[in-house]
Design an enzyme around this catalytic site. Structure first.
Site, PDB file in Angstrom:
ATOM      1  N   CYS A   1      91.932  51.206  18.971  1.00  0.00           N
ATOM      2  CA  CYS A   1      92.294  52.626  19.171  1.00  0.00           C
ATOM      3  C   CYS A   1      92.895  52.902  20.535  1.00  0.00           C
ATOM      4  CB  CYS A   1      91.069  53.505  18.989  1.00  0.00           C
ATOM      5  SG  CYS A   1      90.700  53.709  17.258  1.00  0.00           S
TER       6      CYS A   1
HETATM    7  N1  CO8 Z   1      80.598  61.994   1.425  1.00  0.00           N
HETATM    8  C1  CO8 Z   1      79.357  62.511   1.382  1.00  0.00           C
HETATM    9  N2  CO8 Z   1      78.350  62.090   2.162  1.00  0.00           N
HETATM   10  C2  CO8 Z   1      78.612  61.105   3.024  1.00  0.00           C
HETATM   11  C3  CO8 Z   1      79.893  60.518   3.138  1.00  0.00           C
HETATM   12  C4  CO8 Z   1      80.911  60.992   2.287  1.00  0.00           C
HETATM   13  N3  CO8 Z   1      82.137  60.489   2.306  1.00  0.00           N
HETATM   14  N4  CO8 Z   1      79.859  59.586   4.104  1.00  0.00           N
HETATM   15  C5  CO8 Z   1      78.615  59.575   4.585  1.00  0.00           C
HETATM   16  N5  CO8 Z   1      77.841  60.466   3.935  1.00  0.00           N
HETATM   17  C6  CO8 Z   1      76.419  60.746   4.128  1.00  0.00           C
HETATM   18  C7  CO8 Z   1      75.721  59.597   4.827  1.00  0.00           C
HETATM   19  O1  CO8 Z   1      75.381  58.552   3.937  1.00  0.00           O
HETATM   20  C8  CO8 Z   1      74.519  60.299   5.403  1.00  0.00           C
HETATM   21  O2  CO8 Z   1      73.553  60.473   4.412  1.00  0.00           O
HETATM   22  P1  CO8 Z   1      71.975  60.365   4.793  1.00  0.00           P
HETATM   23  O3  CO8 Z   1      71.753  61.444   5.818  1.00  0.00           O
HETATM   24  O4  CO8 Z   1      71.312  60.574   3.487  1.00  0.00           O
HETATM   25  O5  CO8 Z   1      71.792  58.989   5.377  1.00  0.00           O
HETATM   26  C9  CO8 Z   1      75.057  61.677   5.763  1.00  0.00           C
HETATM   27  O6  CO8 Z   1      76.245  61.856   4.960  1.00  0.00           O
HETATM   28  C10 CO8 Z   1      75.437  61.784   7.206  1.00  0.00           C
HETATM   29  O7  CO8 Z   1      76.197  60.594   7.546  1.00  0.00           O
HETATM   30  P2  CO8 Z   1      76.563  60.218   8.992  1.00  0.00           P
HETATM   31  O8  CO8 Z   1      75.373  60.382   9.882  1.00  0.00           O
HETATM   32  O9  CO8 Z   1      77.265  58.874   8.979  1.00  0.00           O
HETATM   33  O10 CO8 Z   1      77.636  61.375   9.279  1.00  0.00           O
HETATM   34  P3  CO8 Z   1      78.258  61.788  10.634  1.00  0.00           P
HETATM   35  O11 CO8 Z   1      78.043  63.227  10.815  1.00  0.00           O
HETATM   36  O12 CO8 Z   1      77.904  60.859  11.741  1.00  0.00           O
HETATM   37  O13 CO8 Z   1      79.832  61.586  10.352  1.00  0.00           O
HETATM   38  C11 CO8 Z   1      81.566  60.023  10.940  1.00  0.00           C
HETATM   39  C12 CO8 Z   1      80.343  60.302  10.050  1.00  0.00           C
HETATM   40  C13 CO8 Z   1      82.635  61.032  10.581  1.00  0.00           C
HETATM   41  C14 CO8 Z   1      82.057  58.612  10.675  1.00  0.00           C
HETATM   42  C15 CO8 Z   1      81.161  60.184  12.428  1.00  0.00           C
HETATM   43  O14 CO8 Z   1      79.991  59.478  12.710  1.00  0.00           O
HETATM   44  C16 CO8 Z   1      82.240  59.733  13.382  1.00  0.00           C
HETATM   45  O15 CO8 Z   1      83.366  60.169  13.350  1.00  0.00           O
HETATM   46  N6  CO8 Z   1      81.868  58.865  14.341  1.00  0.00           N
HETATM   47  C17 CO8 Z   1      82.792  58.379  15.319  1.00  0.00           C
HETATM   48  C18 CO8 Z   1      83.440  57.178  14.771  1.00  0.00           C
HETATM   49  C19 CO8 Z   1      84.636  56.765  15.525  1.00  0.00           C
HETATM   50  O16 CO8 Z   1      85.250  57.454  16.293  1.00  0.00           O
HETATM   51  N7  CO8 Z   1      85.006  55.578  15.261  1.00  0.00           N
HETATM   52  C20 CO8 Z   1      86.165  55.056  15.813  1.00  0.00           C
HETATM   53  C21 CO8 Z   1      86.769  54.294  14.759  1.00  0.00           C
HETATM   54  S1  CO8 Z   1      88.447  54.042  15.013  1.00  0.00           S
HETATM   55  C22 CO8 Z   1      88.707  52.720  16.020  1.00  0.00           C
HETATM   56  O17 CO8 Z   1      87.990  52.416  16.895  1.00  0.00           O
HETATM   57  C23 CO8 Z   1      89.931  51.918  15.722  1.00  0.00           C
HETATM   58  C24 CO8 Z   1      89.586  50.735  14.924  1.00  0.00           C
HETATM   59  C25 CO8 Z   1      90.813  50.073  14.459  1.00  0.00           C
HETATM   60  C26 CO8 Z   1      91.553  50.827  13.363  1.00  0.00           C
HETATM   61  C27 CO8 Z   1      91.011  50.520  12.012  1.00  0.00           C
HETATM   62  C28 CO8 Z   1      91.989  50.887  10.929  1.00  0.00           C
HETATM   63  C29 CO8 Z   1      91.498  50.599   9.554  1.00  0.00           C
END
Ligand code: CO8
Length: 374
Positions: free
Chosen positions: A157
């Protein structure tokens, strides 16, 4: 007047096809229901976990993403495939990633009022390259008729900001006169469309910037690069194990760990304070107050991350004019996100206005550039 290093042009190429949250969720849920029906005996016996359903409302609330662009939509929503189809091109044809890069590069050249003759260095910097060699940058260099050299670099990223730092240093050192930094983010081949936690996160796009000396700059909307700062700290919380050794370890190239996977919660918690401290210390080192910033071109991974980072520094929510958001339309486009924000929201600034481009993500890697409108 003393010369400076400037960003004199930026280009944004957006794929023609997109996928809305609703389309994506309908496809994933149909796939998950089929999987659960086919594996009902194992699921009931506790030998297999049922696939949970996804939700468009969750995606928008948790991330701010409403839609994403995709280079090739074919196959991505097909529940019997769950990955895009890319046509095979022979060695004489332009490769997919070079094609995206060339489109963005042409736009950046026009914005900077430059021709390929003004460029002598091409850096393709992104999260993945579709092959190791010859470098995509050298293919782009040849296609555009640029004399000089090109190379690829990968910093997930933060590839765009790290690439820009290389470009700024090269112009400062006099080893390059004009640098084209391109970020062809073809993320969709690495997205696991069968994973509800991450199927919604990424989109495809290409951005490009021109870096040169103020002495050669002919652009109406140029920015002095006041300074750059890059930091990395190792973390396994965002990872893909796909690589050139996969063939000889006899591992399944389709296995979950060979695609993008992350501990999103941990990333959120760890990266937000790191990014806020990074921006604060970068500004401090230049004697600039946070309140002096007119614009924050932040990495576009999650709207809540951006709100948290700007609130931590400003003591209040940043307005949409101060910290523009593009991830509702583009989703997370790896390193290109902050450059898309810059491309769309820089022309309105006045001479002397200060802004910061900042990326943060896998590695972990954080990169920032302090810019001042000329
Ligand atoms: N629909 C419904 N429910 C869902 C979904 C979904 N799609 N996904 C997860 N849930 C559920 C979970 O299972 C969880 O359920 P439970 O509480 O029962 O366990 C609940 O919803 C809450 O889940 P989370 O705690 O995971 O939810 P968050 O509020 O944390 O949101 C995010 C998830 C959006 C992923 C958030 O954590 C986030 O954005 N974090 C930051 C991540 C980030 O910035 N990562 C960087 C990645 S990019 C990068 O570094 C580049 C890599 C190279 C590129 C790759 C290209 C492919």
């Amino acid at each position: 007047m003393k010369s400076s290093v400037v960003i004199s042009g930026v280009g944004l190429w957006t794929p023609a096809q997109s996928i809305s949250n609703e389309e994506l969720v309908a496809s994933y849920n149909a796939w998950a229901e089929k999987f659960n029906a086919e594996n009902s005996v194992a699921i009931e016996a506790g030998e297999q976990e049922a696939k949970p359903l996804s939700s468009a409302a969750f995606i928008e609330k948790a991330s701010g993403i409403k839609s994403r662009y995709i280079y090739s939509k074919e196959g991505a929503l097909d529940i019997n495939r769950m990955r895009p189809v890319l046509e095979i091109r022979d060695d004489e044809q332009v490769s997919h990633q070079a094609e995206m890069a060339i489109e963005a590069a042409k736009k950046a050249l026009i914005a900077a009022n430059k021709t390929p003759a003004d460029i002598d260095t091409v850096i393709v910097s992104c999260a993945y390259t579709q092959r190791s060699y010859p470098a995509i940058a050298i293919e782009v260099q040849a296609a555009l008729g640029i004399d000089g050299f090109g190379f690829d670099m990968l910093v997930a990223c933060s590839a765009a900001t790290f690439g820009l730092q290389r470009a700024v240093d090269a112009v400062k050192a006099g080893t390059s006169k004009g640098v084209l930094v391109i970020n062809p983010e073809l993320t969709s081949p690495q997205v696991n469309y069968m994973d509800r936690d991450s199927h919604f996160i990424f989109g495809d796009v290409a951005t490009a910037t021109i870096v040169e000396s103020s002495e050669t700059c002919q652009s109406k909307h140029a920015f002095d690069v006041v300074s750059t700062k890059c930091v990395t700290v190792f973390s396994n919380n965002i990872r893909s194990n796909f690589g050139y050794t996969t063939r000889v370890t006899d591992e399944d190239p389709y296995a979950t760990d060979k695609l993008f996977h992350q501990n999103g919660r941990k990333v959120f918690k760890e990266v937000c304070p790191m990014a806020a401290e990074h921006i604060e210390s970068h500004l401090q080192s230049e004697g600039i107050q946070v309140s002096q910033l007119k614009r924050w071109w932040l990495h576009q991974a999650n709207i809540n991350m951006n709100l948290l980072i700007s609130k931590r520094l400003l003591g209040r929510d940043a307005t949409i004019e101060e910290a523009p958001v593009v991830l509702d339309e583009y989703a997370n486009t790896a390193s290109a996100g902050s450059i898309i924000a810059f491309a769309k929201y820089h022309e309105d600034l006045n001479a002397g206005d200060i802004g910061v481009i900042c990326s943060f993500g896998a590695g972990y890697s954080i990169g920032s550039l302090i810019l001042k409108k000329r």
